[in-house]
Design a protein around this motif. Sequence first.
Motif, PDB file in Angstrom:
ATOM      1  N   TRP A 179      -7.124   0.369  -8.841  1.00  0.00           N
ATOM      2  CA  TRP A 179      -6.597   0.858  -7.571  1.00  0.00           C
ATOM      3  C   TRP A 179      -7.665   1.651  -6.841  1.00  0.00           C
ATOM      4  O   TRP A 179      -8.561   2.236  -7.465  1.00  0.00           O
ATOM      5  N   VAL A 180      -7.569   1.679  -5.519  1.00  0.00           N
ATOM      6  CA  VAL A 180      -8.550   2.382  -4.705  1.00  0.00           C
ATOM      7  C   VAL A 180      -7.832   3.237  -3.669  1.00  0.00           C
ATOM      8  O   VAL A 180      -6.747   2.879  -3.193  1.00  0.00           O
ATOM      9  N   ALA A 181      -8.423   4.371  -3.350  1.00  0.00           N
ATOM     10  CA  ALA A 181      -7.921   5.240  -2.278  1.00  0.00           C
ATOM     11  C   ALA A 181      -8.942   5.231  -1.145  1.00  0.00           C
ATOM     12  O   ALA A 181     -10.134   5.488  -1.367  1.00  0.00           O
ATOM     13  N   ARG A 182      -8.456   4.932   0.069  1.00  0.00           N
ATOM     14  CA  ARG A 182      -9.328   4.911   1.242  1.00  0.00           C
ATOM     15  C   ARG A 182      -8.747   5.817   2.326  1.00  0.00           C
ATOM     16  O   ARG A 182      -7.545   6.057   2.368  1.00  0.00           O
ATOM     17  N   HIS A 183      -9.618   6.294   3.184  1.00  0.00           N
ATOM     18  CA  HIS A 183      -9.181   7.114   4.306  1.00  0.00           C
ATOM     19  C   HIS A 183      -8.465   6.223   5.315  1.00  0.00           C
ATOM     20  O   HIS A 183      -8.930   5.129   5.635  1.00  0.00           O
ATOM     21  N   ARG A 240       2.870  14.228  -8.122  1.00  0.00           N
ATOM     22  CA  ARG A 240       2.385  12.902  -7.729  1.00  0.00           C
ATOM     23  C   ARG A 240       3.171  11.792  -8.428  1.00  0.00           C
ATOM     24  O   ARG A 240       3.466  10.751  -7.812  1.00  0.00           O
ATOM     25  N   LEU A 241       3.522  11.993  -9.669  1.00  0.00           N
ATOM     26  CA  LEU A 241       4.314  10.987 -10.374  1.00  0.00           C
ATOM     27  C   LEU A 241       5.659  10.786  -9.688  1.00  0.00           C
ATOM     28  O   LEU A 241       6.134   9.647  -9.543  1.00  0.00           O
ATOM     29  N   ALA A 242       6.269  11.862  -9.241  1.00  0.00           N
ATOM     30  CA  ALA A 242       7.552  11.761  -8.541  1.00  0.00           C
ATOM     31  C   ALA A 242       7.382  10.989  -7.236  1.00  0.00           C
ATOM     32  O   ALA A 242       8.241  10.169  -6.868  1.00  0.00           O
ATOM     33  N   GLN A 243       6.277  11.203  -6.534  1.00  0.00           N
ATOM     34  CA  GLN A 243       6.033  10.487  -5.281  1.00  0.00           C
ATOM     35  C   GLN A 243       5.855   8.994  -5.525  1.00  0.00           C
ATOM     36  O   GLN A 243       6.372   8.166  -4.768  1.00  0.00           O
ATOM     37  N   VAL A 244       5.131   8.656  -6.584  1.00  0.00           N
ATOM     38  CA  VAL A 244       4.905   7.239  -6.877  1.00  0.00           C
ATOM     39  C   VAL A 244       6.211   6.565  -7.308  1.00  0.00           C
ATOM     40  O   VAL A 244       6.494   5.430  -6.922  1.00  0.00           O
ATOM     41  N   ARG A 245       7.021   7.264  -8.094  1.00  0.00           N
ATOM     42  CA  ARG A 245       8.315   6.697  -8.486  1.00  0.00           C
ATOM     43  C   ARG A 245       9.202   6.467  -7.265  1.00  0.00           C
ATOM     44  O   ARG A 245       9.922   5.460  -7.196  1.00  0.00           O
ATOM     45  N   GLU A 281       0.829  -1.189   0.000  1.00  0.00           N
ATOM     46  CA  GLU A 281       0.000   0.000   0.000  1.00  0.00           C
ATOM     47  C   GLU A 281       0.871   1.249   0.000  1.00  0.00           C
ATOM     48  O   GLU A 281       1.978   1.235   0.533  1.00  0.00           O
ATOM     49  N   LEU A 282       0.354   2.300  -0.612  1.00  0.00           N
ATOM     50  CA  LEU A 282       1.017   3.595  -0.573  1.00  0.00           C
ATOM     51  C   LEU A 282       0.314   4.447   0.469  1.00  0.00           C
ATOM     52  O   LEU A 282      -0.921   4.514   0.492  1.00  0.00           O
ATOM     53  N   SER A 283       1.060   5.088   1.314  1.00  0.00           N
ATOM     54  CA  SER A 283       0.507   6.040   2.273  1.00  0.00           C
ATOM     55  C   SER A 283       0.781   7.437   1.739  1.00  0.00           C
ATOM     56  O   SER A 283       1.937   7.876   1.687  1.00  0.00           O
ATOM     57  N   LEU A 284      -0.262   8.125   1.339  1.00  0.00           N
ATOM     58  CA  LEU A 284      -0.143   9.466   0.769  1.00  0.00           C
ATOM     59  C   LEU A 284      -1.197  10.366   1.394  1.00  0.00           C
ATOM     60  O   LEU A 284      -2.159   9.882   2.004  1.00  0.00           O
ATOM     61  N   SER A 285      -1.027  11.649   1.256  1.00  0.00           N
ATOM     62  CA  SER A 285      -1.974  12.611   1.810  1.00  0.00           C
ATOM     63  C   SER A 285      -2.441  13.564   0.728  1.00  0.00           C
ATOM     64  O   SER A 285      -1.690  13.887  -0.205  1.00  0.00           O
ATOM     65  N   LEU A 286      -3.677  14.032   0.868  1.00  0.00           N
ATOM     66  CA  LEU A 286      -4.160  15.087  -0.011  1.00  0.00           C
ATOM     67  C   LEU A 286      -3.532  16.409   0.417  1.00  0.00           C
ATOM     68  O   LEU A 286      -2.923  16.503   1.487  1.00  0.00           O
ATOM     69  N   ALA A 287      -3.703  17.439  -0.397  1.00  0.00           N
ATOM     70  CA  ALA A 287      -3.106  18.741  -0.085  1.00  0.00           C
ATOM     71  C   ALA A 287      -3.623  19.301   1.231  1.00  0.00           C
ATOM     72  O   ALA A 287      -2.922  20.053   1.910  1.00  0.00           O
ATOM     73  N   ASP A 288      -4.850  18.914   1.624  1.00  0.00           N
ATOM     74  CA  ASP A 288      -5.410  19.418   2.876  1.00  0.00           C
ATOM     75  C   ASP A 288      -5.023  18.563   4.078  1.00  0.00           C
ATOM     76  O   ASP A 288      -5.506  18.785   5.188  1.00  0.00           O
ATOM     77  N   GLY A 289      -4.161  17.560   3.850  1.00  0.00           N
ATOM     78  CA  GLY A 289      -3.681  16.727   4.939  1.00  0.00           C
ATOM     79  C   GLY A 289      -4.445  15.446   5.160  1.00  0.00           C
ATOM     80  O   GLY A 289      -4.057  14.628   6.013  1.00  0.00           O
ATOM     81  N   THR A 290      -5.510  15.207   4.419  1.00  0.00           N
ATOM     82  CA  THR A 290      -6.277  13.973   4.575  1.00  0.00           C
ATOM     83  C   THR A 290      -5.389  12.773   4.276  1.00  0.00           C
ATOM     84  O   THR A 290      -4.852  12.658   3.175  1.00  0.00           O
TER      85      THR A 290
END
Length: 205
Positions: free
Chosen positions: A74-78, A189-194, A8-17
Amino acid sequence: MPFDPHRELSLSLADGTPLSVRSIRPEDRDFIAEAFRRLSPEARYFRFWMRVRELNPRLIDQICSPDQKDHVAWVARHQTREDIPGIGGASFWRLKEDTQAAEVSFTVADEFQGRGVATLLLAVIWQHALTLGITRFVGHVLHENVAMRAWWDALGAMEQEAPRHWITTLILDESLLEHSHAGNSLRVRLAQVREWMNEEKTLKD
């Protein structure tokens, strides 16, 4: 290097979610169905091009059974809110007549639209597609779906008008992205995934 569907990837939205992003699995059937039930009628129509209240069980099985080669999902969940079944999902199907192209689709929960979820998911499936030899995404956007068409346009996608919809083609080449807010956000986002892919490779070496 192919993506590991079990990580799993742990990422955040711009608002911190905080989000957990991973491939869809067969055991996700119930939460996928619940997430669909929570979509507004307009969001359902834009995704499936018809007025539907419930997803056909066979379609849910198809959505939740990607082979991660010709059908990727792929799915994004809180990360902390169990009461939110799903924030967004993205998938693509490799075209039989052109194996270097894939038809792509996105679904984002109404309350999370406009917050960068689709951009994040596009970055994930973009990098996944490249590992599979796919170099173009093809989207089908209803004429009424002005927001989605504007997003594709801001990324630099080519488009062709059909009687009921627009056919968009996005080349998976970062150098061709527009220097717009949408394009620059996708580059980040592409840089983060790479970076995540490189960490994954290091763990396996």
